[in-house]
Every structure is written in structure tokens, then in C-alpha cells.
Design a protein around this motif. Structure first.
Motif, mmCIF file in Angstrom:
data_model
loop_
_atom_site.group_PDB
_atom_site.id
_atom_site.type_symbol
_atom_site.label_atom_id
_atom_site.label_comp_id
_atom_site.label_asym_id
_atom_site.label_seq_id
_atom_site.Cartn_x
_atom_site.Cartn_y
_atom_site.Cartn_z
ATOM 1 N N GLN A 194 -49.657 11.355 -4.335
ATOM 2 C CA GLN A 194 -51.253 11.893 -6.552
ATOM 3 C C GLN A 194 -50.075 12.619 -6.494
ATOM 4 O O GLN A 194 -49.780 13.180 -7.908
ATOM 5 C CB GLN A 194 -52.310 12.093 -5.560
ATOM 6 C CG GLN A 194 -53.116 10.813 -5.172
ATOM 7 C CD GLN A 194 -54.054 11.289 -5.359
ATOM 8 O OE1 GLN A 194 -54.743 12.057 -4.208
ATOM 9 N NE2 GLN A 194 -55.490 10.717 -5.463
ATOM 10 N N MET B 36 -46.548 11.319 -8.453
ATOM 11 C CA MET B 36 -46.597 11.017 -9.031
ATOM 12 C C MET B 36 -47.676 11.735 -10.186
ATOM 13 O O MET B 36 -47.271 11.310 -11.771
ATOM 14 C CB MET B 36 -48.543 9.646 -8.812
ATOM 15 C CG MET B 36 -47.536 8.460 -8.219
ATOM 16 S SD MET B 36 -45.942 7.928 -8.231
ATOM 17 C CE MET B 36 -46.574 7.012 -9.833
ATOM 18 N N SER C 91 -44.701 10.558 -14.875
ATOM 19 C CA SER C 91 -45.814 9.247 -15.403
ATOM 20 C C SER C 91 -44.425 8.328 -15.413
ATOM 21 O O SER C 91 -44.953 6.861 -15.988
ATOM 22 C CB SER C 91 -46.674 9.292 -15.586
ATOM 23 O OG SER C 91 -45.896 10.817 -17.333
ATOM 24 N N TYR D 272 -50.671 2.355 -10.174
ATOM 25 C CA TYR D 272 -49.955 2.931 -11.802
ATOM 26 C C TYR D 272 -49.439 1.385 -12.222
ATOM 27 O O TYR D 272 -48.232 1.341 -13.022
ATOM 28 C CB TYR D 272 -48.647 3.967 -10.782
ATOM 29 C CG TYR D 272 -49.131 5.364 -10.962
ATOM 30 C CD1 TYR D 272 -49.700 6.420 -11.536
ATOM 31 C CD2 TYR D 272 -49.932 5.340 -9.668
ATOM 32 C CE1 TYR D 272 -50.280 7.149 -11.010
ATOM 33 C CE2 TYR D 272 -50.992 6.708 -9.554
ATOM 34 C CZ TYR D 272 -50.616 7.394 -9.845
ATOM 35 O OH TYR D 272 -50.903 8.364 -9.176
#
Length: 346
Positions: free
Chosen positions: A69, A72, A76, A100
Motif C-alpha cells: 500500500q 503504490m 500511481s 489497481y
């Protein structure tokens, strides 16, 4: 060109790091993160490390999901995710990554569906159906991954690295510390009987040099220590030891169902003479006696080594032919990475 989130070992001598660099060399943008660092504190303790290894890191999944998490959140706009090895990531981690909506590649050069390390890869096997492409290095593994639910499986050969394993242009630059007659570069393994094999070579007068970790644990250490030259090699020292030997031994891992290894490519690419166990895949790669030399047992290995050590001209012919052949196989990291990405696009 793609923006790739690369999750794998980042130690400079690791094959995972070599592949990440190869992806950069062929034009991709690579953001490299090592998941092991996220749980390093847990793995410092030898008992905990053993536990997590044997249970597929399932008790670390929450920490690893938190790590993903965080990764990411920093960026993005990736085009795809490349997971090298994959042992650290189970269902929870893969479900998080799938959210994602990016293609996810798994590249694994071990034997995750085999018997030797089955505990280590428990979490990976439960999550294997979430990968868009699973890349493995043996036919048995490919079929077993399909049975576990992998949708798209690709089998490749292992690879050398075009830059990390580049031979010395002038062999005179190879330090004397890494020159030898017959070299074995590799780790002692409890159930592989490499130590017994090497002891028999020494008993037959083969001038052996050994580099690698854990050899002090061998029951034959008192005999082998006279041939021991030091621990694991990396970088230019690794290349120097391969190129600086008259003969380089290539052993297989029986526990991993190997028919070839990374050494099978790295040794000839770096300018070494490959002297390895005779297998169907080795014979497919090289002409025995012309581009490499093969043996079936220790007695034949002794004969082969004695012949080569008594004929420098033949050794150099093998060296040159092997260097030429491995380059025609197009099994460098750059070529293999291109092939994997093309397969994913197709």
C-alpha cells in the motif's frame, strides 16, 4: 516503453537485480522495491526466519500488504507490475495489487511446485491464479502451475546478464586471486552430495578450487578446506573466477529438478569452459566436446578434467566456441525480458 513496478531482491549480485537493470537497458522505467526489507526485522532472528521460510511467510502477510500500500501510494501511473520470485506475497497481497487493474507478471527461477522448498512457496501457490502471466524455467513447473490455477504460463530458460557477466577484454587483467585450474563456484547444500563429488575429484588428483558459502558445514570439510578459496562471489570477482579458470564445474540441484542452471549460461558467456552434468537441456544448448563438456558421473568427470588439463589448445577451443554459442542462443536478460513483455502483450 512501460513504467514498471518491480518487486524483488535488490542486492546488486542477485539475478532479480540483474533483470531489473536489463529492463532499464531496453528502455523501460523501473521502480525497484525489495519486499524482504519490509519484514527484515522479523527475519533477523534465525528461529523466526526458519519459521517464516517453512510456512510461506503467511504470518507476515499483513505487514507485506501494508508495504505494498505504501509503495503504490508513492506513484500511481505504473503500466505493469513485475514480481520476481513471489515467495513473500500471498492471497491478501495479490488481491490488493489486482485492485489497481494493472497486469501482474510473476517470474520465478526456483521450483515453487517441487518438493524441496514447498513450505517456502505455500503463500505464492495459493495466490498464483491472480497473476496475468507466470514465467517459470522448467516444463514440470509450468504444468503444475496451470493445475494450481495459473491462467497464462510461459516457460523460459535461465539467463546470463549482458553487463554483469561481461568477460574481461584483456585476460591479463584477471587478478591472480581468481585464477585456477578447476573451479566450482557455489553453495554447500545438505542433501545434494556436492561435497562427496568434490572429495572424489580431489582424491583423483584434480586441482580443485572452491568458492561459496556454508562449506564449513560439510562433513568433508577437513578434506575440502585445502581447496577452499573463499565465500560467495559477486560482481567482477565472480566473472574473474569463471573466466580465470581452465575448467568451471556446473552442478545441478536435484531437489529443484534442474536440467540446467544459471551457471549453464553465465560460465560460457563470461568466457569460462563449462564442464557440467550431461542432461537433455545441456545437450540442446551446446555440442558436447565442442562448445562445452559433459559427464554422467564422477569417474567421467575426472577423465574429462584430466583430458582438458593436459591440452591447453583444446581448452581454448572450447572456451571460444562456448562464448560464441551462448550468444546465439539469445538467452541474455535483455532478450528474455523482451520476450516476456511481448508474450504479455500478445
Amino acid at each position: 516503453m512501460a513504467s514498471i513496478l518491480y518487486l524483488g531482491d535488490d542486492h546488486s549480485s542477485s539475478t532479480a537485480a540483474h533483470r531489473a537493470q536489463a529492463l532499464r537497458r531496453i528502455g523501460h522505467t523501473v521502480s525497484h522495491w525489495n519486499p524482504e526489507k519490509a519484514v527484515a526485522e522479523e527475519l533477523k532472528n534465525s528461529l523466526k526466519n526458519f519459521l517464516h521460510y517453512r510456512t510461506g511467510y503467511r504470518f507476515l502477510q499483513q505487514k507485506l500488504a501494508f508495504f505494498l500500500q505504501g509503495v503504490m501510494a508513492k506513484k500511481s501511473d505504473y503500466d505493469l507490475i513485475w514480481v520476481d520470485s513471489g515467495e513473500f506475497f500471498g492471497l491478501k497481497c495479490l488481491q490488493l495489487l489486482k485492485a489497481y487493474a494493472l497486469p501482474i507478471i510473476l517470474y520465478n527461477i526456483d521450483d515453487p511446485t517441487g518438493k524441496r522448498d514447498q513450505g517456502r512457496f505455500q503463500s505464492l501457490k495459493k495466490a498464483i491464479g491472480y497473476y496475468d502471466l507466470v514465467v517459470v524455467v522448467r516444463e514440470e513447473t509450468a504444468e503444475e502451475c496451470r493445475l494450481l490455477g495459473a491462467k497464462n504460463v510461459m516457460r523460459v530458460y535461465r539467463s546470463y546478464d549482458e553487463e554483469a557477466h561481461k568477460p574481461y577484454t584483456d585476460i591479463g587483467d584477471i587478478p591472480m586471486d581468481y585464477r585456477s585450474e578447476v573451479a566450482f563456484i557455489g553453495t554447500w547444500m545438505r542433501n545434494e552430495k556436492r561435497d562427496e563429488f568434490l572429495v572424489k575429484l580431489l582424491q583423483q588428483g584434480i586441482p580443485l578450487s572452491i568458492w561459496g558459502d556454508r562449506w564449513q558445514k560439510s562433513g568433508y570439510w577437513k578434506v575440502l578446506k585445502k581447496a577452499y578459496r573463499g565465500g560467495a562471489l559477486g560482481g567482477r570477482n565472480y566473472v574473474a573466477a569463471m573466466q580465470g579458470a581452465n575448467i568451471c564445474l556446473g552442478f545441478l540441484s536435484k531437489g529443484n529438478r534442474d536440467l540446467h542452471t544459471t551457471r549453464s549460461l553465465e560460465i560460457p558467456y563470461a568466457g569460462g569452459v563449462l564442464c557440467a552434468e550431461r542432461t537433455s537441456e545441456h545437450k540442446r544448448m551446446y555440442v558436447d566436446g565442442h562448445e562445452a563438456v559433459f559427464w554422467t558421473d564422477v569417474e567421467e568427470c575426472v577423465e574429462v578434467c584430466q583430458k582438458l588439463l593436459g591440452d591447453n589448445y583444446y581448452c581454448e577451443q572450447l572456451r571460444s566456441a562456448g562464448m560464441g554459442k551462448v550468444r546465439t542462443l539469445r538467452l541474455g536478460n535483455e532478450d528474455v525480458c523482451r520476450e516476456i513483455l511481448q508474450h504479455l502483450q500478445a
